[in-house]
Design a protein around this motif. Structure first.
Motif, PDB file in Angstrom:
ATOM      1  N   LYS A   1      69.690  24.388 -38.064  1.00 32.03           N
ATOM      2  CA  LYS A   1      69.820  25.628 -38.339  1.00 32.03           C
ATOM      3  C   LYS A   1      69.963  25.319 -40.080  1.00 32.03           C
ATOM      4  N   ASN A   2      70.908  24.529 -40.549  1.00 30.37           N
ATOM      5  CA  ASN A   2      70.922  24.429 -41.965  1.00 30.37           C
ATOM      6  C   ASN A   2      69.713  23.759 -42.611  1.00 30.37           C
ATOM      7  N   PHE A   3      69.142  22.752 -41.821  1.00 29.48           N
ATOM      8  CA  PHE A   3      67.959  22.280 -42.352  1.00 29.48           C
ATOM      9  C   PHE A   3      66.764  23.156 -42.407  1.00 29.48           C
ATOM     10  N   VAL A   4      66.465  23.999 -41.480  1.00 28.44           N
ATOM     11  CA  VAL A   4      65.429  25.147 -41.648  1.00 28.44           C
ATOM     12  C   VAL A   4      65.721  26.293 -42.601  1.00 28.44           C
ATOM     13  N   GLN A   5      66.870  26.473 -43.030  1.00 26.06           N
ATOM     14  CA  GLN A   5      67.314  27.519 -43.718  1.00 26.06           C
ATOM     15  C   GLN A   5      67.029  26.833 -45.548  1.00 26.06           C
ATOM     16  N   GLN A   6      67.032  25.552 -45.471  1.00 26.83           N
ATOM     17  CA  GLN A   6      67.001  25.006 -46.749  1.00 26.83           C
ATOM     18  C   GLN A   6      65.466  24.682 -46.817  1.00 26.83           C
ATOM     19  N   GLU A   7      64.440  24.315 -45.881  1.00 30.16           N
ATOM     20  CA  GLU A   7      63.431  23.994 -45.902  1.00 30.16           C
ATOM     21  C   GLU A   7      62.373  25.345 -46.173  1.00 30.16           C
ATOM     22  N   LEU A   8      63.038  26.541 -45.704  1.00 31.42           N
ATOM     23  CA  LEU A   8      62.227  27.827 -45.908  1.00 31.42           C
ATOM     24  C   LEU A   8      63.002  28.758 -46.924  1.00 31.42           C
ATOM     25  N   ALA A   9      63.740  28.073 -47.788  1.00 33.18           N
ATOM     26  CA  ALA A   9      64.470  29.014 -48.624  1.00 33.18           C
ATOM     27  C   ALA A   9      63.572  29.745 -49.609  1.00 33.18           C
ATOM     28  N   ASN A  10      61.941  29.466 -49.707  1.00 32.37           N
ATOM     29  CA  ASN A  10      61.338  30.099 -50.653  1.00 32.37           C
ATOM     30  C   ASN A  10      60.127  30.608 -50.076  1.00 32.37           C
ATOM     31  N   ALA A  11      60.193  30.567 -48.572  1.00 30.16           N
ATOM     32  CA  ALA A  11      58.846  31.145 -47.612  1.00 30.16           C
ATOM     33  C   ALA A  11      58.638  32.413 -47.777  1.00 30.16           C
ATOM     34  N   GLU A  12      57.352  32.646 -47.531  1.00 26.57           N
ATOM     35  CA  GLU A  12      56.803  34.232 -47.315  1.00 26.57           C
ATOM     36  C   GLU A  12      57.500  35.077 -46.281  1.00 26.57           C
ATOM     37  N   GLY A  13      58.039  36.250 -46.636  1.00 29.30           N
ATOM     38  CA  GLY A  13      59.125  37.005 -46.083  1.00 29.30           C
ATOM     39  C   GLY A  13      58.770  37.023 -44.524  1.00 29.30           C
ATOM     40  N   GLY A  14      57.533  37.170 -44.275  1.00 25.74           N
ATOM     41  CA  GLY A  14      57.190  37.151 -42.495  1.00 25.74           C
ATOM     42  C   GLY A  14      57.738  35.800 -41.767  1.00 25.74           C
ATOM     43  N   HIS A  15      57.615  34.924 -42.554  1.00 29.23           N
ATOM     44  CA  HIS A  15      57.717  33.287 -41.729  1.00 29.23           C
ATOM     45  C   HIS A  15      58.898  32.749 -42.403  1.00 29.23           C
ATOM     46  N   ASP A  16      59.842  33.359 -42.878  1.00 31.21           N
ATOM     47  CA  ASP A  16      61.203  32.817 -43.521  1.00 31.21           C
ATOM     48  C   ASP A  16      62.270  32.413 -42.695  1.00 31.21           C
ATOM     49  N   TRP A  17      63.312  32.149 -42.849  1.00 34.03           N
ATOM     50  CA  TRP A  17      64.579  31.871 -42.197  1.00 34.03           C
ATOM     51  C   TRP A  17      64.708  33.056 -41.043  1.00 34.03           C
ATOM     52  N   PHE A  18      64.836  34.327 -41.767  1.00 32.85           N
ATOM     53  CA  PHE A  18      65.142  35.309 -40.812  1.00 32.85           C
ATOM     54  C   PHE A  18      64.154  35.577 -39.743  1.00 32.85           C
ATOM     55  N   HIS A  19      63.027  35.167 -40.038  1.00 29.21           N
ATOM     56  CA  HIS A  19      61.857  35.231 -38.687  1.00 29.21           C
ATOM     57  C   HIS A  19      62.652  34.119 -37.746  1.00 29.21           C
ATOM     58  N   ILE A  20      62.698  33.003 -38.201  1.00 28.20           N
ATOM     59  CA  ILE A  20      63.475  31.914 -37.409  1.00 28.20           C
ATOM     60  C   ILE A  20      64.460  32.173 -36.687  1.00 28.20           C
ATOM     61  N   GLU A  21      65.541  32.923 -37.308  1.00 29.81           N
ATOM     62  CA  GLU A  21      66.622  33.428 -36.612  1.00 29.81           C
ATOM     63  C   GLU A  21      66.394  34.465 -35.649  1.00 29.81           C
ATOM     64  N   ARG A  22      65.357  35.393 -35.631  1.00 33.88           N
ATOM     65  CA  ARG A  22      65.042  36.241 -34.790  1.00 33.88           C
ATOM     66  C   ARG A  22      64.377  35.743 -33.634  1.00 33.88           C
ATOM     67  N   VAL A  23      63.687  34.876 -33.835  1.00 33.84           N
ATOM     68  CA  VAL A  23      63.124  34.124 -32.632  1.00 33.84           C
ATOM     69  C   VAL A  23      63.858  33.230 -31.859  1.00 33.84           C
ATOM     70  N   TYR A  24      64.973  32.634 -32.428  1.00 32.41           N
ATOM     71  CA  TYR A  24      66.135  32.033 -31.949  1.00 32.41           C
ATOM     72  C   TYR A  24      66.944  32.791 -31.025  1.00 32.41           C
ATOM     73  N   LYS A  25      67.232  33.889 -31.618  1.00 32.54           N
ATOM     74  CA  LYS A  25      67.842  34.691 -30.831  1.00 32.54           C
ATOM     75  C   LYS A  25      67.186  35.446 -29.643  1.00 32.54           C
ATOM     76  N   ASN A  26      66.055  35.724 -29.984  1.00 29.54           N
ATOM     77  CA  ASN A  26      65.036  36.423 -28.894  1.00 29.54           C
ATOM     78  C   ASN A  26      64.993  35.191 -27.842  1.00 29.54           C
ATOM     79  N   ALA A  27      64.745  33.910 -28.042  1.00 31.12           N
ATOM     80  CA  ALA A  27      64.608  32.914 -27.287  1.00 31.12           C
ATOM     81  C   ALA A  27      65.826  32.839 -26.342  1.00 31.12           C
ATOM     82  N   LEU A  28      67.131  32.619 -26.860  1.00 26.96           N
ATOM     83  CA  LEU A  28      68.210  32.728 -26.141  1.00 26.96           C
ATOM     84  C   LEU A  28      68.443  33.855 -25.125  1.00 26.96           C
TER      85      LEU A  28
END
Length: 217
Positions: free
Chosen positions: A11-38
């Protein structure tokens, strides 16, 4: 699920890698997908670690932001997981998820199948639906400087993978080219139930959009 040290460092690695990502494909997108998956994985006979890693790393380098190169993401994920001394069988499965999760126009023949992929794919597709899906779609359209809508440009249905990747159609067209198709492409029962509600929300949005566009007040 109690997060293991591997999941936390991922999670820390992904947050750092996507720190400047486009808003629809940023860390918050990843976090939502992670939560949805669980949530989708509850009660399913799956490897939760693979589900979690697949969800967290599925967009670590989305091809649309790397000149269409679909090898960047899998390579980056593989390198990271190897550095964490993850066992090869898990790495291979996670990489397969990253390689096969995308919609890609919806007309390609998926060559890999697993319950873990089905769950992560559903989780990712759910984030393309409903209120969040609408917001992400217009955010990306603005990022690409696309028109909101042009009545003279019809949606392109049944696009090839290459046509889908290179598409420059107005943002509203994307609803017909992808978003409204996702409800019927969910893999799991739970995702199908959630998708139905979000699909109806998008249909209501489109109805309102056209009414306002045509000044049908």
């Amino acid at each position: 699920m109690k997060e293991s040290p591997l999941i936390i460092v991922t999670k820390n690695f992904v947050q750092q890698e996507l720190a400047n990502a486009e808003g629809g494909h940023d860390w918050f997108h990843i976090e939502r997908v992670y939560k949805n998956a669980l949530v989708i994985a509850e009660g399913e006979d799956v490897n939760l670690e693979i589900v979690a890693l697949g969800a967290l790393l599925h967009d670590i380098a989305d091809a649309k932001f790397h000149q269409g190169d679909e090898t960047v993401g899998p390579k980056k994920a593989q390198q990271f997981l190897q550095q964490q001394n993850v066992e090869p069988a898990i790495i291979e499965h996670v990489i397969k998820i990253i390689e096969h999760i995308s919609f890609k126009g919806g007309n390609f023949q998926q060559q890999f199948h697993s319950k873990e992929l089905a769950i992560v794919q559903d989780a990712d597709r759910l984030d393309a639906l409903g209120a969040i899906g609408i917001a992400r779609t217009f955010n990306y359209g603005g990022f690409k400087n696309r028109k909101l809508y042009d009545p003279s440009i019809a949606p392109k249905l049944n696009m090839t993978k290459e046509e889908y990747k290179k598409g420059e159609n107005p943002t509203i067209n994307h609803f017909y080219e992808k978003l409204l198709l996702l409800k019927d492409r969910m893999n799991t029962k739970k995702a199908k139930q959630i998708a139905q509600e979000r699909h109806l929300f998008m249909e209501k949005f489109l109805e309102q959009f056209y009414a306002e566009w045509d000044a049908n007040l």
